[in-house]
Design a protein around this motif. Sequence first.
Motif, mmCIF file in Angstrom:
data_model
loop_
_atom_site.group_PDB
_atom_site.id
_atom_site.type_symbol
_atom_site.label_atom_id
_atom_site.label_comp_id
_atom_site.label_asym_id
_atom_site.label_seq_id
_atom_site.Cartn_x
_atom_site.Cartn_y
_atom_site.Cartn_z
ATOM 1 N N MET A 17 55.335 21.073 -26.337
ATOM 2 C CA MET A 17 54.095 22.038 -26.455
ATOM 3 C C MET A 17 53.798 22.496 -28.046
ATOM 4 N N TYR A 18 52.737 22.355 -28.273
ATOM 5 C CA TYR A 18 52.411 22.933 -29.736
ATOM 6 C C TYR A 18 51.366 24.062 -29.816
ATOM 7 N N LEU A 19 51.960 25.287 -30.204
ATOM 8 C CA LEU A 19 51.405 26.593 -29.857
ATOM 9 C C LEU A 19 51.061 27.318 -31.093
ATOM 10 N N SER A 20 49.982 27.838 -31.263
ATOM 11 C CA SER A 20 49.573 28.940 -32.366
ATOM 12 C C SER A 20 49.237 29.918 -31.704
ATOM 13 N N LEU A 21 49.384 31.000 -32.619
ATOM 14 C CA LEU A 21 49.117 32.503 -32.206
ATOM 15 C C LEU A 21 48.276 33.068 -33.284
ATOM 16 N N TRP A 22 47.127 34.074 -32.935
ATOM 17 C CA TRP A 22 46.567 34.824 -33.762
ATOM 18 C C TRP A 22 46.328 36.269 -33.285
ATOM 19 N N LEU A 23 46.107 36.918 -34.244
ATOM 20 C CA LEU A 23 45.304 38.461 -33.771
ATOM 21 C C LEU A 23 44.037 38.308 -33.903
ATOM 22 N N VAL A 24 43.013 38.780 -32.825
ATOM 23 C CA VAL A 24 41.472 38.478 -32.901
ATOM 24 C C VAL A 24 41.091 40.009 -32.507
ATOM 25 N N PRO A 25 40.126 40.239 -33.408
ATOM 26 C CA PRO A 25 39.380 41.489 -33.149
ATOM 27 C C PRO A 25 38.932 41.594 -31.613
ATOM 28 N N VAL A 26 38.904 42.821 -30.882
ATOM 29 C CA VAL A 26 38.821 42.909 -29.569
ATOM 30 C C VAL A 26 37.411 42.461 -29.298
ATOM 31 N N ARG A 27 36.461 42.329 -29.918
ATOM 32 C CA ARG A 27 35.037 41.953 -29.905
ATOM 33 C C ARG A 27 34.948 40.549 -29.450
ATOM 34 N N GLU A 28 35.808 39.759 -30.074
ATOM 35 C CA GLU A 28 35.978 38.211 -29.985
ATOM 36 C C GLU A 28 36.812 37.735 -28.816
ATOM 37 N N LEU A 29 37.582 38.630 -28.287
ATOM 38 C CA LEU A 29 38.513 38.027 -27.229
ATOM 39 C C LEU A 29 37.530 37.687 -25.986
ATOM 40 N N PRO A 30 38.138 36.594 -25.422
ATOM 41 C CA PRO A 30 37.537 36.081 -24.310
ATOM 42 C C PRO A 30 37.810 37.003 -23.055
ATOM 43 N N ARG A 31 36.815 36.772 -22.081
ATOM 44 C CA ARG A 31 37.062 37.744 -20.846
ATOM 45 C C ARG A 31 38.420 37.250 -20.060
ATOM 46 N N VAL A 32 38.935 38.340 -19.508
ATOM 47 C CA VAL A 32 40.296 38.076 -18.926
ATOM 48 C C VAL A 32 40.183 38.581 -17.504
ATOM 49 N N ALA A 33 41.072 38.352 -16.729
ATOM 50 C CA ALA A 33 41.101 38.444 -15.199
ATOM 51 C C ALA A 33 40.773 39.865 -14.807
ATOM 52 N N ASP A 34 40.139 39.980 -13.771
ATOM 53 C CA ASP A 34 39.755 41.426 -13.418
ATOM 54 C C ASP A 34 40.906 41.935 -12.843
ATOM 55 N N GLY A 35 41.027 43.385 -13.379
ATOM 56 C CA GLY A 35 42.323 43.999 -13.193
ATOM 57 C C GLY A 35 43.304 43.991 -14.138
ATOM 58 N N THR A 36 42.944 43.460 -15.139
ATOM 59 C CA THR A 36 44.111 43.301 -16.352
ATOM 60 C C THR A 36 43.089 43.760 -17.733
ATOM 61 N N ARG A 37 43.820 44.193 -18.603
ATOM 62 C CA ARG A 37 43.257 44.401 -20.217
ATOM 63 C C ARG A 37 43.896 44.029 -20.976
ATOM 64 N N PRO A 38 43.535 43.424 -22.209
ATOM 65 C CA PRO A 38 44.082 42.712 -23.281
ATOM 66 C C PRO A 38 44.990 43.984 -23.926
ATOM 67 N N VAL A 39 46.283 43.677 -24.474
ATOM 68 C CA VAL A 39 47.135 44.250 -25.130
ATOM 69 C C VAL A 39 46.587 44.239 -26.346
ATOM 70 N N THR A 40 46.278 45.596 -27.167
ATOM 71 C CA THR A 40 45.712 45.641 -28.306
ATOM 72 C C THR A 40 46.566 46.456 -29.257
ATOM 73 N N VAL A 41 46.575 46.009 -30.504
ATOM 74 C CA VAL A 41 47.147 46.950 -31.599
ATOM 75 C C VAL A 41 46.296 47.062 -32.811
ATOM 76 N N ALA A 42 45.880 48.259 -32.984
ATOM 77 C CA ALA A 42 44.826 48.387 -34.259
ATOM 78 C C ALA A 42 43.462 47.750 -33.840
ATOM 79 N N GLY A 43 43.105 47.620 -33.000
ATOM 80 C CA GLY A 43 41.957 47.046 -32.472
ATOM 81 C C GLY A 43 41.726 45.530 -32.645
ATOM 82 N N ARG A 44 43.122 45.032 -32.219
ATOM 83 C CA ARG A 44 43.355 43.372 -32.154
ATOM 84 C C ARG A 44 44.038 43.092 -30.945
#
Length: 218
Positions: free
Chosen positions: A15-42
């Motif tokens: 596996m070759y993996l990269s991680l980003w901190l992305v502004p909330v407005r750019e996050l893709p839709r997640v599963a119903d019943g869950t919410r993105p974990v955010t820090v300082a709006g990312r």
Amino acid sequence: MTSYPEEPWRLAGQMYLSLWLVPVRELPRVADGTRPVTVAGRGAVGAAWVLYENDSVLHYNELLRAVLVRDGHRPRVCITDIWVDSAASMAGGRELWGIPKELADFDIDRTAGLRAGAATEKDVLATAAFEPGRRIPGRWPLTYRVAQTLDGALKTSSVRSRSTVRTARAHWIAQESSPLGELSRRRPLLSLALNDFAIRFGDAVPEPSRTARSVTPR
């Protein structure tokens, strides 16, 4: 009709993996019943190329994007976009776990690190180059649950893995027209190569249903 193994799937590979901190407005839709974990709006977003080989129950290539979410107060991983080059993997992922797998063609070169590309009939999804760096001693375990929408309800599935880990430098390119277009807008915060991993994906099911299932791909 496409057959696939019952869960849990035992998988192995790279596996070759990269991680980003992305502004909330750019996050893709997640599963119903869950919410993105955010820090300082990312929010935390990961994208990975995965090569299932060796002793895997299925052999195939995969490109995915996932978001760190919470189910109540419990952290989960939600796979929002994913492509594979195996009809069996696509059917099993959708039917067993609600993972929205689609088919794509892959171009993989592992001569030095990883050079990878994936495309559908409509889009070049992404290309990436990984240069592995220092190996972190040991084999690292990781246990978490994936949260997806299956048949209109929240479905969580266990993942247990162990792998060697290397730091890596990664360069991603995705056209704006691609579902992964935002990957090129900023550099990854962190990139890793998870080598020779072993994964147990999914939960054990009662013995009477532990047979191969057949479905017609959607």
